[in-house]
Write an enzyme that holds these catalytic residues in place. Structure first.
Site, mmCIF file in Angstrom:
data_model
loop_
_atom_site.group_PDB
_atom_site.id
_atom_site.type_symbol
_atom_site.label_atom_id
_atom_site.label_comp_id
_atom_site.label_asym_id
_atom_site.label_seq_id
_atom_site.Cartn_x
_atom_site.Cartn_y
_atom_site.Cartn_z
ATOM 1 N N ALA A 252 0.743 -1.077 -0.074
ATOM 2 C CA ALA A 252 -0.067 0.218 0.048
ATOM 3 C C ALA A 252 0.879 1.303 -0.225
ATOM 4 O O ALA A 252 2.129 1.163 0.547
ATOM 5 C CB ALA A 252 -0.757 0.048 1.239
ATOM 6 N N LYS B 47 9.478 -14.019 7.542
ATOM 7 C CA LYS B 47 9.402 -12.687 7.092
ATOM 8 C C LYS B 47 10.605 -12.097 7.394
ATOM 9 O O LYS B 47 10.990 -11.203 6.569
ATOM 10 C CB LYS B 47 8.169 -11.991 7.580
ATOM 11 C CG LYS B 47 7.878 -10.679 7.261
ATOM 12 C CD LYS B 47 7.265 -10.583 5.777
ATOM 13 C CE LYS B 47 7.235 -9.260 5.308
ATOM 14 N NZ LYS B 47 6.630 -8.073 5.554
ATOM 15 N N ASN C 258 13.033 -9.859 5.000
ATOM 16 C CA ASN C 258 13.389 -8.591 4.967
ATOM 17 C C ASN C 258 14.946 -8.250 5.195
ATOM 18 O O ASN C 258 15.476 -7.157 4.790
ATOM 19 C CB ASN C 258 12.661 -7.826 6.214
ATOM 20 C CG ASN C 258 11.334 -7.864 5.854
ATOM 21 O OD1 ASN C 258 10.393 -8.102 6.874
ATOM 22 N ND2 ASN C 258 10.833 -7.285 4.725
ATOM 23 N N ASN D 66 15.431 -5.627 2.148
ATOM 24 C CA ASN D 66 15.339 -4.181 2.683
ATOM 25 C C ASN D 66 16.637 -3.315 2.549
ATOM 26 O O ASN D 66 16.871 -2.390 1.964
ATOM 27 C CB ASN D 66 14.617 -3.996 3.896
ATOM 28 C CG ASN D 66 13.337 -4.562 3.850
ATOM 29 O OD1 ASN D 66 13.149 -5.606 3.166
ATOM 30 N ND2 ASN D 66 12.452 -4.025 4.580
ATOM 31 N N ASN E 108 12.952 -3.423 -5.806
ATOM 32 C CA ASN E 108 13.284 -4.754 -5.360
ATOM 33 C C ASN E 108 13.704 -5.787 -6.628
ATOM 34 O O ASN E 108 14.779 -6.431 -6.452
ATOM 35 C CB ASN E 108 11.852 -5.574 -4.851
ATOM 36 C CG ASN E 108 11.512 -5.039 -3.648
ATOM 37 O OD1 ASN E 108 12.295 -4.178 -2.980
ATOM 38 N ND2 ASN E 108 10.305 -5.315 -3.039
ATOM 39 N N SER F 269 10.288 -0.975 1.807
ATOM 40 C CA SER F 269 9.901 0.175 2.978
ATOM 41 C C SER F 269 11.353 0.833 3.381
ATOM 42 O O SER F 269 11.332 1.928 3.603
ATOM 43 C CB SER F 269 9.190 -0.456 4.222
ATOM 44 O OG SER F 269 10.003 -1.468 4.618
ATOM 45 N N GLU G 271 13.776 0.669 10.126
ATOM 46 C CA GLU G 271 13.439 -0.436 10.909
ATOM 47 C C GLU G 271 14.689 -1.369 11.036
ATOM 48 O O GLU G 271 14.530 -2.541 11.560
ATOM 49 C CB GLU G 271 12.287 -1.241 10.480
ATOM 50 C CG GLU G 271 10.987 -0.327 10.680
ATOM 51 C CD GLU G 271 9.773 -1.124 9.853
ATOM 52 O OE1 GLU G 271 8.641 -1.283 10.754
ATOM 53 O OE2 GLU G 271 9.720 -1.591 8.979
HETATM 54 O O1 PAF Z 1 9.507 -4.009 3.757
HETATM 55 C C1 PAF Z 1 9.192 -4.331 2.548
HETATM 56 O O2 PAF Z 1 9.207 -3.318 1.819
HETATM 57 C C2 PAF Z 1 8.371 -5.669 2.279
HETATM 58 O O3 PAF Z 1 8.195 -6.307 3.447
HETATM 59 C C3 PAF Z 1 9.158 -6.386 1.268
HETATM 60 C C4 PAF Z 1 8.569 -8.073 1.357
HETATM 61 C C5 PAF Z 1 10.511 -6.563 1.325
HETATM 62 C C6 PAF Z 1 8.699 -6.233 -0.022
HETATM 63 O O4 PAF Z 1 8.930 -4.747 -0.359
#
Ligand code: PAF
Length: 296
Positions: free
Chosen positions: A120, A176, A180, A184, A194, A246, A258
């Site tokens: 989003a 997850k 990341n 990230n 990505n 993110s 983060e």
């Molecule tokens: O943090 C993010 O952006 C998402 O968790 C991910 C899966 C890396 C996709 O961009």
């Protein structure tokens, strides 16, 4: 259901709009003091949500905490005295370790965690785009007496499915986190989408990262095979190839990242188990350096 959402960022706003559409009484709670917030999801009619009203908070059956990992404590601790004992708290953010300081203060509540792959984007404070349909996994971090957790999962599934209940949420959170840890920091350092992590040299580096990460997850008593993790990371890179991660967005816009709760958490667990994770440490230092440069 009376639902209060903490944080009107992209994911909090997304859930607010879908839960409202499903017929629930949704309110928002933010850092600000505005009494209402209007949000438009894609080209649907705008919705005005009540905001920052303690009456809504005290009637909430569910509080969804959708703030960044580093905001979890400061956002959650001040609201605890307002919520009723039967209220369930559901956290959702990237990374691990952010709730440790909050959990002991919530000992009489059901506490759940959700990890989601929905994409989003907030174009401005009022306009939201659902950039990618994903999947949400939900599980219990702490169960206290009353057990409405499965029905909360079903309710979320009706509003924005698919939502699956997972009895072993720690395994889902580590999976997850592992993804990341790979995507990230690298997208933030390379300043790329990505999908641009798919060249052979970067993939070889990611494969080596996966070896370090899988050894830590394995030491934590969970299942993680390096090959399977590498395969999964490549799938996420492909599925989200046009997205900026993110962390990329945080560095790009000069915000805090983060990293402490993603790579930082991995390094912390590796140290506790006497494992070496030099490649992850290198990425951690590079992101810290970029955050420091952004501060000037
Ligand atoms: O943090 C993010 O952006 C998402 O968790 C991910 C899966 C890396 C996709 O961009």
């Amino acid at each position: 259901m009376n639902i209060c959402i903490l944080g009107a960022g992209a994911i909090g706003s997304l859930w607010a709009c879908y839960l409202h559409k499903a017929g629930h009484n949704v309110s928002l709670w933010t850092k600000g003091d505005e009494p209402s917030i209007t949000l438009s999801l894609d080209d649907l009619p705008a919705i005005t949500f009540p905001a920052n009203q303690t009456t809504h908070l005290s009637h909430a059956d569910l509080v969804l905490i959708a703030v960044k990992a580093w905001q979890v404590e400061t956002a959650t601790l001040p609201i605890i005295s307002f919520i009723k004992p039967s209220c369930t708290l559901l956290f959702t953010h990237n990374g691990m370790g952010a709730i440790q300081g909050v959990l002991p203060k919530l000992s009489k509540h059901n506490v759940l965690f959700a990890t989601t792959t929905h994409g989003a984007l907030k174009q401005n404070p009022h306009q939201l785009t659902h950039t990618g349909y994903g999947h949400t996994t939900i599980g219990a971090l702490q169960q206290y007496g009353h057990d409405g957790s499965r029905s909360i999962s079903d309710m979320l599934h009706q509003a924005l499915g698919p939502v699956t209940w997972d009895d072993n949420i720690q395994q889902a959170l580590w999976s997850k986190l592992a993804i990341n840890c790979c995507i990230n920091p690298l997208t933030a350092i390379k300043n790329c989408r990505n999908g641009e992590l798919g060249d052979p040299a970067t993939l070889a580096f990611i494969d080596a990262l996966c070896l370090e990460i899988s050894s830590v997850i394995h030491a934590e008593g969970l299942i993680c095979k390096r090959e399977a993790l590498f395969e999964q990371v490549q799938q996420v890179i492909q599925a989200t190839k046009d997205n900026y991660s993110s962390m990329h967005q945080d560095i790009y816009h000069g915000r805090a990242t983060e990293i402490d709760y993603i790579t930082g958490y991995l390094i912390q667990r590796a140290q506790a188990r006497n494992l070496n994770v030099p490649l992850n440490e290198k990425l951690f230092k590079q992101i810290k350096q970029q955050e420091a440069n952004n501060d000037h």
